[in-house]
Structures are given as C-alpha cells and as structure tokens.
Write a protein that holds these residues in place. Structure first.
Motif, short mmCIF file in Angstrom:
data_model
loop_
_atom_site.label_atom_id
_atom_site.label_comp_id
_atom_site.label_asym_id
_atom_site.label_seq_id
_atom_site.Cartn_x
_atom_site.Cartn_y
_atom_site.Cartn_z
N GLU A 1 0.83 -1.21 0.00
CA GLU A 1 0.00 0.00 0.00
C GLU A 1 0.87 1.26 0.00
O GLU A 1 1.89 1.33 0.69
CB GLU A 1 -0.92 0.01 1.22
N ASP B 1 -10.57 -3.09 5.17
CA ASP B 1 -11.42 -3.52 4.05
C ASP B 1 -12.20 -4.78 4.44
O ASP B 1 -13.42 -4.86 4.27
CB ASP B 1 -10.58 -3.85 2.80
N ASP C 1 -3.28 2.63 -3.64
CA ASP C 1 -4.12 1.97 -2.62
C ASP C 1 -4.28 0.49 -2.97
O ASP C 1 -5.37 0.01 -3.27
CB ASP C 1 -5.47 2.69 -2.56
N ASP D 1 -4.17 -2.48 -1.45
CA ASP D 1 -5.03 -3.46 -0.76
C ASP D 1 -6.49 -3.31 -1.20
O ASP D 1 -7.18 -4.29 -1.49
CB ASP D 1 -4.90 -3.38 0.77
N THR D 2 -6.94 -2.06 -1.27
CA THR D 2 -8.35 -1.84 -1.58
C THR D 2 -8.65 -2.10 -3.05
O THR D 2 -9.68 -2.71 -3.39
CB THR D 2 -8.75 -0.41 -1.15
#
Ligand code: AR6
Ligand code: MG
Length: 355
Positions: free
Chosen positions: A33, A66, A304, A306-307
């Motif tokens: 990230e 998340d 970003d 991970d998302t």
C-alpha cells in the motif's frame, strides 16, 4: 436484467470466490500500500510465485479495514435477511473499537466515535457531517460492498437501494456512495456471468454505464457542483472502455487515466478495469490463472493496493468461483475460514428469505 438460474453448487462456489477474492486482494495487497508509483513487476512476480509454492513458509498476512468492514456487512445481511442500519453500524463500530489498528481511513473513525458517544441515536447523522458537510468520497464505500452484490444479485433495484444505504452510513458524498453502488453492480454482473465463458468487456462496461446513467445527475450544473474532477462514473467507465481497446497500455497510463488513490472515483473504476484487463494475458505476469492475474495486476498499479486488489479480487472470485483460487495462496492469508463461512451464510439467507 434477466437473471439466469444458477445451480446451487455453482452459486456457492461463486459466493465463496467473491468473499475469498475480496479477502486475498486485501491481505496480499496491503504490504504494498502507498508505494509511490507502480510496484516493481519482478518483485511482484516472485512474491506470487512463492505464495503458490507449497513448501514456502511465511507469517500469515493480516487483513485490514477492508475485510473488517466487509465482514460486518456480510454478517449483518446474513443474520437479518435484509439491511438493518443500526445492526450494521453497531458491527462496524464494534469491529473498530476491538481492533482499531487495521488501517482505517483517517476520517471514517470519527463516525464510529460519534455513534458511540450518541449511543447510536441517529446512525445517519455523523456521516453527513464528514468533511464539513460534503461527506466522505473515500473508497470505504466500495471496499466493503461485495456482500451486497451477492445478497441482491437477483434484484438490481434492491441492490442499488441497499448499496446506497450501506454506503451512506459513512460516505454521503455522491461520488462516495455511488462508487459503492457501481462496485456492487459489477459484483452482480460477475455472479451471473458463466464461469467458463470469455467476458465481453465492452458489454460489461456498457451495462454499468447504462445503470449508472439512471443514478448520476444529468444536469451539468449539478455535475459541476463538485470541485473534484472527474465528475461521474459514466465518464470513467467510458475512459476504461477506450483503454481496454488499446494495445500495450502501460501501468503509468492506467494510473494517469483512472487513478489509484483512496478516493472512490480514482479507485473503483480502476479495480473494475483490472478485472476486465486481466481476462487476457499480461506480458509481465507469468501465470495461466486468471484469478491470480487479476490480483497481481491490481497490485502492480501501486497506490491503494489493498483496496483496489480487494475490489478486483471480489469480481474475479464472483466470476470464476473459489475453485479457481490456488490453495497454497490461501494458506498465507488471515480470515479464510471466516470468509468461507460468511459466503455460505449469505447464500443461505438468499435462499431462505424472511417470511
Ligand atoms: N474531500 C477530500 N478528501 C476526502 C473526502 C472529501 N470529501 N472524502 C474522503 N477523502 P475516509 P474510507 C479522503 O476516512 O473511505 C484505508 O486505507 C481523505 O484523505 O472516509 O473508509 C482503506 O484501506 C480521507 O482520509 O475512509 C481504504 O483504502 C480518505 O479519503 C481507505 O482507507 C479516506 O476517507 C478507505 O477509507
Ligand atoms: Mg486501502
């Protein structure tokens, strides 16, 4: 949309795939990230190769906010058989206060604190007060929405209504909760997609553009009332279609056109693009496994990670099913059993609606 009848075993595989895809994208993407610029492709190739190697050992990769929030959405829908705002808000807050260090967005935690201080008197109010009354436009609305796409896959109106409400608990900016709706609609399309068939990427985008056109303002003044550019998901989806038609699009161009940051408008279309782009081979990703390719590609864009990987993974899993996921990769991620149980509970709730 005419929803095809899907065999129970196929549907169960898709529900599990979606919940696992969302989890894996989060766990595998989070170490990267906020890397500035795209992630080194060779490092990523080795990272995934190692994860697939049955002899490779490493500490389990923890999930972030998340998954913490996705878990609450799934559990609340499964238990109530419908959206219940107080229950869902309570679950979000409980998760956060139990484990605050899961990497939550900076502003959203204010909503949780206000809920606690006001004893949940008005669950909608704190979100409306975010960002001086503008509301949050962060991608927290999209990162947790996959269970809504599953739960409502047969009913588009209910899906849109439910995704809007789940989003507005924390994200009242139009671009915030609309992003959540878009991701839920994309999950729905992946569920009804034949797992074995080649995805028609143009049709996929056209379908989403048509559905978003019914929600997004038509009036130029209203569209322009936000300072932020771009102003609608329809615009982003059309840009995405153009990118999909082009040959040899490099990562920098994708990031420049679609974005890779924490705002919904700069990450939710990006995640959908990753899923669609990775249906075809990608030169720097050596694998035949489409599920892996989607997640690896999403992480390679940086930002970003991970998302974006979580949202792209949810789509890949809902399309291809849990069977498509390499079992060795699963061993490296926290929360796999939980994701599978929640998928099964959601499917039970879909199959036995409350009387
Ligand atoms: N104006 C300016 N910046 C904004 C606005 C706005 N109206 N809305 C959001 N931001 P937040 P989330 C920016 O806190 O959406 C984690 O890393 C602002 O910088 O509502 O749940 C997750 O893994 C704000 O801090 O939370 C996700 O990637 C940020 O967007 C992400 O955070 C996040 O908005 C989800 O965060
Ligand atoms: Mg994130």
């Amino acid at each position: 949309m005419v929803v095809p009848i899907i065999e129970t075993a196929v549907l169960a595989n898709k529900f599990r795939g979606c919940m696992l895809g969302s989890l894996l994208g989060d766990c595998l993407g989070s170490p990267f990230e906020a890397e500035s610029g795209p992630v080194a492709k060779t490092i990523l190739q080795k990272y995934f190769d190692k994860m697939e190697d049955p002899t490779f050992k490493s500490p389990v990769k923890r999930y972030t906010d998340d998954t913490a929030m996705t878990k609450s959405v799934a559990a609340s829908l499964a238990q109530h058989g419908a959206f219940n705002e107080k229950d869902m808000a309570k679950r979000f807050a409980t998760e956060y206060f139990q484990e605050p260090r899961r990497g939550y967005g900076e502003a959203v935690t204010r909503v949780f604190r206000k809920w606690r201080e006001s004893k949940m008197e008005d669950v909608w109010k704190p979100a409306r007060e975010q960002f001086d009354g503008q509301g949050s436009a962060g991608n927290g609305s999209g990162m947790r929405i996959a269970p809504v796409g599953l739960f409502c896959y047969r009913d588009t109106d209910l899906l849109v209504e439910t995704a809007a409400k789940v989003g507005k608990l924390t994200h009242t900016h139009r671009l915030g909760y609309h992003g959540g709706i878009l991701q839920a609609l994309a999950v729905q399309l992946c569920v009804v997609q034949d797992s074995k068939a080649v995805v028609d990427t143009k049709r996929f985008c056209d379908d989403l553009i048509e559905k978003m056109s019914k929600l997004e303002p038509k009036d130029e003044d209203e569209l322009n009332s936000f300072e932020q550019e771009p102003k609608s998901y329809q615009i982003q989806l059309k840009l995405m279609q153009k990118l999909l038609q082009k040959k040899d699009v490099d990562n920098d161009e994708v990031v420049e056109v679609l974005g890779n940051n924490v705002l919904s408008i700069y990450s939710i279309p990006t995640a959908i693009y990753c899923y669609l782009r990775a249906q075809q081979p990608i030169e720097f990703i050596k694998t035949d496994n489409i599920f892996r390719r989607v997640i690896q590609y999403a992480i390679s864009l940086g930002g970003d990670t991970d998302t974006i990987a979580s949202m792209a993974g949810a789509l890949a899993g809902a399309h291809l099913g849990a069977d498509s996921i390499n079992a060795n990769i699963l061993k490296h991620c926290e929360g796999v059993d939980m994701a599978v149980s929640l998928a099964d509970e959601l499917l039970d709730a879909v199959n036995s609606p409350p009387a």
